[in-house]
Design an enzyme around this catalytic site. Structure first.
Site, PDB file in Angstrom:
ATOM      1  N   CYS A   3       0.864  -1.185   0.000  1.00 21.14           N
ATOM      2  CA  CYS A   3       0.000   0.000   0.000  1.00 21.14           C
ATOM      3  C   CYS A   3       0.896   1.229   0.000  1.00 21.14           C
ATOM      4  O   CYS A   3       1.758   1.388   0.867  1.00 21.14           O
ATOM      5  CB  CYS A   3      -0.904  -0.013   1.228  1.00 21.14           C
ATOM      6  SG  CYS A   3      -1.743   1.547   1.540  1.00 21.14           S
ATOM      7  N   CYS A   6       0.792   3.202   3.269  1.00 16.39           N
ATOM      8  CA  CYS A   6       1.514   2.548   4.371  1.00 16.39           C
ATOM      9  C   CYS A   6       3.010   2.779   4.202  1.00 16.39           C
ATOM     10  O   CYS A   6       3.729   2.985   5.186  1.00 16.39           O
ATOM     11  CB  CYS A   6       1.190   1.050   4.409  1.00 16.39           C
ATOM     12  SG  CYS A   6      -0.441   0.706   5.083  1.00 16.39           S
ATOM     13  N   HIS A  45      -3.465   0.907   8.592  1.00 12.58           N
ATOM     14  CA  HIS A  45      -4.245   0.503   7.418  1.00 12.58           C
ATOM     15  C   HIS A  45      -5.416  -0.344   7.897  1.00 12.58           C
ATOM     16  O   HIS A  45      -5.458  -1.552   7.712  1.00 12.58           O
ATOM     17  CB  HIS A  45      -3.358  -0.299   6.457  1.00 12.58           C
ATOM     18  CG  HIS A  45      -4.024  -0.594   5.154  1.00 12.58           C
ATOM     19  ND1 HIS A  45      -3.643  -0.003   3.974  1.00 12.58           N
ATOM     20  CD2 HIS A  45      -5.057  -1.406   4.838  1.00 12.58           C
ATOM     21  CE1 HIS A  45      -4.412  -0.447   2.995  1.00 12.58           C
ATOM     22  NE2 HIS A  45      -5.270  -1.310   3.497  1.00 12.58           N
ATOM     23  N   ASN A  85     -12.693  10.205  -1.785  1.00 12.61           N
ATOM     24  CA  ASN A  85     -13.246   9.404  -2.869  1.00 12.61           C
ATOM     25  C   ASN A  85     -13.419   7.982  -2.352  1.00 12.61           C
ATOM     26  O   ASN A  85     -12.489   7.404  -1.790  1.00 12.61           O
ATOM     27  CB  ASN A  85     -12.301   9.410  -4.077  1.00 12.61           C
ATOM     28  CG  ASN A  85     -12.139  10.800  -4.667  1.00 12.61           C
ATOM     29  OD1 ASN A  85     -13.105  11.553  -4.774  1.00 12.61           O
ATOM     30  ND2 ASN A  85     -10.922  11.157  -5.046  1.00 12.61           N
ATOM     31  N   THR A  93      -8.117   5.700  -5.881  1.00  6.84           N
ATOM     32  CA  THR A  93      -7.020   4.903  -6.439  1.00  6.84           C
ATOM     33  C   THR A  93      -6.192   4.231  -5.343  1.00  6.84           C
ATOM     34  O   THR A  93      -5.480   3.273  -5.620  1.00  6.84           O
ATOM     35  CB  THR A  93      -6.091   5.777  -7.311  1.00  6.84           C
ATOM     36  OG1 THR A  93      -5.592   6.854  -6.514  1.00  6.84           O
ATOM     37  CG2 THR A  93      -6.826   6.328  -8.520  1.00  6.84           C
ATOM     38  N   HIS A  98      -8.287   8.142   3.242  1.00  6.06           N
ATOM     39  CA  HIS A  98      -7.571   9.417   3.170  1.00  6.06           C
ATOM     40  C   HIS A  98      -8.528  10.540   2.826  1.00  6.06           C
ATOM     41  O   HIS A  98      -9.525  10.332   2.137  1.00  6.06           O
ATOM     42  CB  HIS A  98      -6.431   9.355   2.150  1.00  6.06           C
ATOM     43  CG  HIS A  98      -6.842   8.939   0.768  1.00  6.06           C
ATOM     44  ND1 HIS A  98      -7.091   7.635   0.440  1.00  6.06           N
ATOM     45  CD2 HIS A  98      -7.046   9.653  -0.368  1.00  6.06           C
ATOM     46  CE1 HIS A  98      -7.428   7.556  -0.845  1.00  6.06           C
ATOM     47  NE2 HIS A  98      -7.414   8.778  -1.355  1.00  6.06           N
ATOM     48  N   HIS A 100      -8.571  14.369   1.167  1.00  5.38           N
ATOM     49  CA  HIS A 100      -7.886  15.411   0.413  1.00  5.38           C
ATOM     50  C   HIS A 100      -8.282  16.764   0.992  1.00  5.38           C
ATOM     51  O   HIS A 100      -9.458  16.991   1.274  1.00  5.38           O
ATOM     52  CB  HIS A 100      -8.359  15.414  -1.052  1.00  5.38           C
ATOM     53  CG  HIS A 100      -8.074  14.161  -1.819  1.00  5.38           C
ATOM     54  ND1 HIS A 100      -7.048  14.077  -2.736  1.00  5.38           N
ATOM     55  CD2 HIS A 100      -8.676  12.948  -1.834  1.00  5.38           C
ATOM     56  CE1 HIS A 100      -7.048  12.862  -3.296  1.00  5.38           C
ATOM     57  NE2 HIS A 100      -8.029  12.167  -2.762  1.00  5.38           N
TER      58      HIS A 100
HETATM   59  P1  5GP Z   1      -7.576   8.962  -4.526  1.00  5.16           P
HETATM   60  O1  5GP Z   1      -7.402   8.961  -6.018  1.00  5.16           O
HETATM   61  O2  5GP Z   1      -7.500   7.540  -3.984  1.00  5.16           O
HETATM   62  O3  5GP Z   1      -8.741   9.719  -4.013  1.00  5.16           O
HETATM   63  O4  5GP Z   1      -6.330   9.747  -3.951  1.00  5.16           O
HETATM   64  C1  5GP Z   1      -5.043   9.236  -3.965  1.00  5.16           C
HETATM   65  C2  5GP Z   1      -4.116  10.410  -4.080  1.00  5.16           C
HETATM   66  O5  5GP Z   1      -2.828   9.990  -3.701  1.00  5.16           O
HETATM   67  C3  5GP Z   1      -4.003  10.997  -5.483  1.00  5.16           C
HETATM   68  O6  5GP Z   1      -4.410  12.356  -5.470  1.00  5.16           O
HETATM   69  C4  5GP Z   1      -2.516  10.818  -5.832  1.00  5.16           C
HETATM   70  O7  5GP Z   1      -1.984  11.915  -6.560  1.00  5.16           O
HETATM   71  C5  5GP Z   1      -1.875  10.661  -4.465  1.00  5.16           C
HETATM   72  N1  5GP Z   1      -0.691   9.841  -4.473  1.00  5.16           N
HETATM   73  C6  5GP Z   1      -0.540   8.619  -5.062  1.00  5.16           C
HETATM   74  N2  5GP Z   1       0.705   8.150  -4.865  1.00  5.16           N
HETATM   75  C7  5GP Z   1       1.363   9.091  -4.128  1.00  5.16           C
HETATM   76  C8  5GP Z   1       2.702   9.176  -3.620  1.00  5.16           C
HETATM   77  O8  5GP Z   1       3.542   8.300  -3.779  1.00  5.16           O
HETATM   78  N3  5GP Z   1       3.014  10.300  -2.915  1.00  5.16           N
HETATM   79  C9  5GP Z   1       2.104  11.309  -2.698  1.00  5.16           C
HETATM   80  N4  5GP Z   1       2.529  12.369  -1.997  1.00  5.16           N
HETATM   81  N5  5GP Z   1       0.847  11.257  -3.176  1.00  5.16           N
HETATM   82  C10 5GP Z   1       0.476  10.165  -3.882  1.00  5.16           C
HETATM   83 ZN    ZN Z   2      -2.171   1.363   3.740  1.00  3.20          ZN
END
Ligand code: 5GP
Ligand code: ZN
Length: 111
Positions: A3, A6, A45, A85, A93, A98, A100
């Site tokens: 993950c 994590c 997690h 999300n 993703t 989490h 934002h």
């Molecule tokens: P989701 O798409 O699940 O709502 O949000 C996941 C977020 O994690 C995305 O906005 C993506 O840009 C961010 N993200 C994914 N991988 C990394 C990473 O390795 N480092 C950081 N700082 N953000 C990440």
């Molecule tokens: Zn995790």
């Protein structure tokens, strides 16, 4: 645990952290969708997303919102949006709960 969040918690993947306590960390999103875009996550997690939240485990969510309010205040951010999300079609993703935090300009419509 394969993950990405994590690995950010353990430091295996580097991140630009802006806050950390025993329960949560906040770090800047790697692909910002607004001038200010950071994420606040529980260190453990346990919950894959908002659909895992129950009356029993929701204390962490209250803590995260309190942390967000404090960070915004400390950074002089008056106006911001908190987004989570939940599910692939909603744009999730990473399956580690989490939130934002988006700010730094006029934000567009929600969807
Ligand atoms: P989701 O798409 O699940 O709502 O949000 C996941 C977020 O994690 C995305 O906005 C993506 O840009 C961010 N993200 C994914 N991988 C990394 C990473 O390795 N480092 C950081 N700082 N953000 C990440
Ligand atoms: Zn995790």
């Amino acid at each position: 645990m394969d993950c990405v969040f994590c690995k950010i918690v353990t430091g295996e993947i580097p991140s630009k952290k802006l806050y950390e306590d025993e329960k949560v960390i906040a770090f800047y999103d790697i692909a910002p969708a607004a001038p200010v875009h950071f994420l606040v996550i529980p260190k453990v997690h346990e919950l894959t997303g908002a659909s895992d939240i129950t009356e029993e485990n929701s204390g962490i969510v209250a803590h995260i919102f309190a942390v967000i309010a404090r960070l915004a205040r400390e950074q002089g951010i008056e106006s911001y949006r908190v987004v989570t999300n939940c599910g692939e079609q909603a744009g999730q993703t990473v399956r580690h709960l989490h939130f934002h935090v988006l700010a730094g300009g006029t934000l567009g419509a929600m969807a």
